[in-house]
Design a protein around this motif. Structure first.
Motif, PDB file in Angstrom:
ATOM      1  N   SER A 159     -31.597  47.736  43.628  1.00 48.87           N
ATOM      2  CA  SER A 159     -31.347  47.411  42.222  1.00 48.87           C
ATOM      3  C   SER A 159     -32.538  47.751  41.337  1.00 48.87           C
ATOM      4  O   SER A 159     -33.691  47.441  41.655  1.00 48.87           O
ATOM      5  CB  SER A 159     -31.016  45.927  42.080  1.00 48.87           C
ATOM      6  OG  SER A 159     -30.935  45.568  40.720  1.00 48.87           O
ATOM      7  N   TRP A 190     -21.855  49.931  35.311  1.00 51.66           N
ATOM      8  CA  TRP A 190     -22.246  49.806  36.717  1.00 51.66           C
ATOM      9  C   TRP A 190     -21.154  50.343  37.640  1.00 51.66           C
ATOM     10  O   TRP A 190     -21.438  50.968  38.667  1.00 51.66           O
ATOM     11  CB  TRP A 190     -22.528  48.343  37.062  1.00 51.66           C
ATOM     12  CG  TRP A 190     -23.645  47.724  36.292  1.00 51.66           C
ATOM     13  CD1 TRP A 190     -24.713  48.381  35.710  1.00 51.66           C
ATOM     14  CD2 TRP A 190     -23.830  46.337  35.994  1.00 51.66           C
ATOM     15  NE1 TRP A 190     -25.528  47.473  35.085  1.00 51.66           N
ATOM     16  CE2 TRP A 190     -25.013  46.218  35.232  1.00 51.66           C
ATOM     17  CE3 TRP A 190     -23.108  45.186  36.290  1.00 51.66           C
ATOM     18  CZ2 TRP A 190     -25.500  44.999  34.785  1.00 51.66           C
ATOM     19  CZ3 TRP A 190     -23.584  43.960  35.851  1.00 51.66           C
ATOM     20  CH2 TRP A 190     -24.761  43.867  35.094  1.00 51.66           C
ATOM     21  N   ASP A 241     -31.120  53.805  39.746  1.00 50.10           N
ATOM     22  CA  ASP A 241     -31.366  53.107  41.011  1.00 50.10           C
ATOM     23  C   ASP A 241     -30.484  53.653  42.132  1.00 50.10           C
ATOM     24  O   ASP A 241     -30.902  53.735  43.293  1.00 50.10           O
ATOM     25  CB  ASP A 241     -31.174  51.596  40.851  1.00 50.10           C
ATOM     26  CG  ASP A 241     -29.883  51.214  40.138  1.00 50.10           C
ATOM     27  OD1 ASP A 241     -29.076  52.114  39.819  1.00 50.10           O
ATOM     28  OD2 ASP A 241     -29.674  50.009  39.898  1.00 50.10           O
ATOM     29  N   CYS A 298     -27.577  49.954  47.259  1.00 47.14           N
ATOM     30  CA  CYS A 298     -28.392  50.252  46.076  1.00 47.14           C
ATOM     31  C   CYS A 298     -29.617  49.352  46.038  1.00 47.14           C
ATOM     32  O   CYS A 298     -29.514  48.139  46.219  1.00 47.14           O
ATOM     33  CB  CYS A 298     -27.559  50.047  44.801  1.00 47.14           C
ATOM     34  SG  CYS A 298     -28.476  50.343  43.273  1.00 47.14           S
TER      35      CYS A 298
END
Length: 560
Positions: free
Chosen positions: A205, A282, A241, A203
């Protein structure tokens, strides 16, 4: 523990195998992160922040910390900062922007608070080659922008990330902030490792990440980004993201992360138990994105096999982590039984003491990169151990609740579908500030250095033979379409010598004018990424001291 060998102890073998596997790969990650090197600054940079960078900040509740963050961004001298908020927050955020730099900070609005819609609105209003998304509390070092732009010298790179550290909300870090700092330290090692091994990462961020505008201006991207559904019916707002990172991989773009002090930003975390709600959000995003990458899109397997391995490993991680206490509990129970009934000779307290000593030693070893610069946090290692097991249970809970797409830690986030419908309606009525096909401003020449820099850009934004020669991502080459028409280009210049140039797969049309006059030229036009690249001045030629090209129009003359 050696005394246990006098017993028939088959349960000890899987316990040891799991431990060996975990720390063998940890050593590999650590070695790879030490071998990683960031991309250095070029001697003659193609991209300059004051001409090529727009910072987009989606927010609805920025406070005074925004001022410190914005001032740190402005040190890098970006061309513009766009703050995208909901309509009712326009006044307070405009006041914040005016207090920092009203010339370079613009505040734009969307009808409802929705992060992805806010980001897409910022994209539509961008006129530079590079977009940098940033959280409203991200504090940048002065060198961040030059080091991020250095990565884009490689024309195959579409997105760039950075390393991160926690900025305490108060004078001292709370236990929650220390836990977040531990996680970020481990993440910095992991992304440096994966970037070094196969060039990928799970990812980019969203706290700070940069992308080529040409990728994000694609109408296909904008629609997919704002109409993203889990299982076809649960619309997603967070996880932007993750979506962006997957888009890079699936469309043939490379990514890179600048993991060094020059790009290490500071970001605040929730200083209380609400940090756990952040982690839950998350974790759900990670489950959804990793499952898509591995089993639905599947580009990750060939593009970045090591990253694919880490994703698979994370799928099983909560099960292997929870296996430890389960095995220890079995040992403790066996140790309470008489030996003639199958019990073990070692006392139960000895087993527990040995297990906790092992946990303390190994978890401290994993946190050594963090403890190197904050040794006082060693007292929180036990809390990190407890959090690790809590997190394993949370991951399983998140897996069972992937249909829950609420934000969790931000007030003001309403119905996602209603916000998207309102924005779609606004776009249809043409009431948004600009549409997705906003032309780039042309570049003006500033001496030899500028000519060299813009010539590099022309290799990227030029015709399809240029694109093939520079080994651009296959997905981009496939999207170059020559419609076979000759166009009349009309360039309107705003500088002392305005120039508008449009290059196609065959020929170049140059339209020059003085002041606000109009001139004409002819050439082929092509489309790249779903919108007209002839609206961009690809070669950057122009002699005015100000930006010369404001816009171009094209009219078909005949068909060949």
């Amino acid at each position: 523990m050696l005394y246990l060998t006098s017993d028939n102890f088959p349960i000890f073998l899987p316990f040891g195998v799991i431990g060996f596997y975990r720390y063998f790969w940890f050593c590999i990650r650590l070695a790879a992160s030490f071998a990683y090197r960031p991309i250095p600054l070029p001697q003659s940079p193609t991209y300059l922040a004051d001409e090529d960078v727009t910072i987009i900040v989606p927010t609805i509740d920025a406070g005074d910390e925004f001022k410190d963050a914005a001032r740190s961004w402005l040190v890098g001298n970006p061309k513009e900062i766009l703050i995208i908020t909901e309509e009712k927050m326009l006044g307070p955020l405009q006041d914040l922007a005016n207090a920092v730099d009203p010339e370079r900070i613009r505040v734009l609005t969307v009808p409802f608070a929705n992060k992805r819609l806010q980001m897409s609105h910022g994209i539509k209003n961008t006129t530079t080659d590079i977009i940098v998304f940033a959280d409203d509390d991200a504090i940048w070092p002065p060198t961040l922008l030059p080091y991020v732009l250095a990565c884009f010298e490689d024309q195959k790179i579409g997105g760039v990330g950075t390393s991160q550290r926690v900025q305490p909300c108060g004078k001292e870090m709370t236990v929650w902030e220390v836990l977040a700092a531990f996680r970020l330290s481990i993440r910095n090692i992991e992304i440096a490792c994966s970037t070094h091994i196969d060039g990928g990462l799970p990812c980019l961020s969203g706290r700070t990440a940069a992308y080529r505008t040409i990728i994000l201006k694609d109408p296909e991207f904008l629609h997919g980004f704002t109409h993203d559904y889990w299982l076809g019916k649960y619309q997603l707002n967070s996880g932007d993201d993750k979506f962006l990172t997957r888009w890079m991989v699936s469309h043939g773009w490379s990514t890179y992360v600048q993991c060094c002090k020059e790009t290490e930003l500071l970001s605040t975390m929730k200083p209380n138990w609400r940090f756990l709600k952040q982690v839950l959000r998350w974790t759900r995003n990670t489950w959804r994105s990793d499952l898509r990458s591995l089993f639905m899109e599947r580009h990750i397997w060939t593009a970045h096999p090591y990253v694919a391995y880490t994703m698979v490993d994370k799928l099983f991680n909560p099960f292997t982590l929870l296996a430890g206490p389960c095995l220890v509990a079995s040992l403790v129970y066996k140790s309470t039984l008489p030996s003639e009934h199958g019990g073990y000779h070692l006392p139960w307290w000895n087993i527990l003491l040995s297990y906790f000593t092992w946990l303390l030693a190994t978890r401290t070893a994993k946190l050594l990169p963090h403890l190197w610069y904050r040794p006082q946090d060693v007292i929180y290692v036990p809390a990190f151990i407890v959090f690790g097991y809590y997190f394993a249970v949370m991951k399983l809970y998140a897996l069972c609740t992937l249909h829950e797409t609420g934000w969790g830690t931000r007030t003001g986030i309403g119905d996602i579908a209603a916000a998207t419908a309102a924005m779609d309606k606004q776009d249809k009525q043409g009431t948004s500030n600009v549409n997705a096909n906003v032309p780039y401003e042309g570049q003006s020449g500033h001496g030899v250095q500028s000519e060299v820099r813009n010539e590099k850009k022309s290799q990227f934004y030029g015709n399809d033979s240029h694109i093939s020669n520079m080994a651009a991502p296959p997905a981009m080459r496939r999207r170059v379409l020559d419609d076979g028409q000759v166009y009349d280009y009309r360039g309107r210049g705003s500088g002392s010598s305005g120039t508008a140039i449009g290059s196609g797969s065959s020929g170049t049309a140059v339209a020059s004018g003085s002041g606000s006059g109009t001139a004409h030229g002819q050439g082929y036009e092509y489309r790249l990424g779903g919108f007209m690249r002839s609206l961009r001045d690809p070669s950057g030629r122009g002699s005015g001291s100000e930006r010369d090209v404001m816009e171009m129009e094209s009219y078909p003359m005949r068909t060949e």
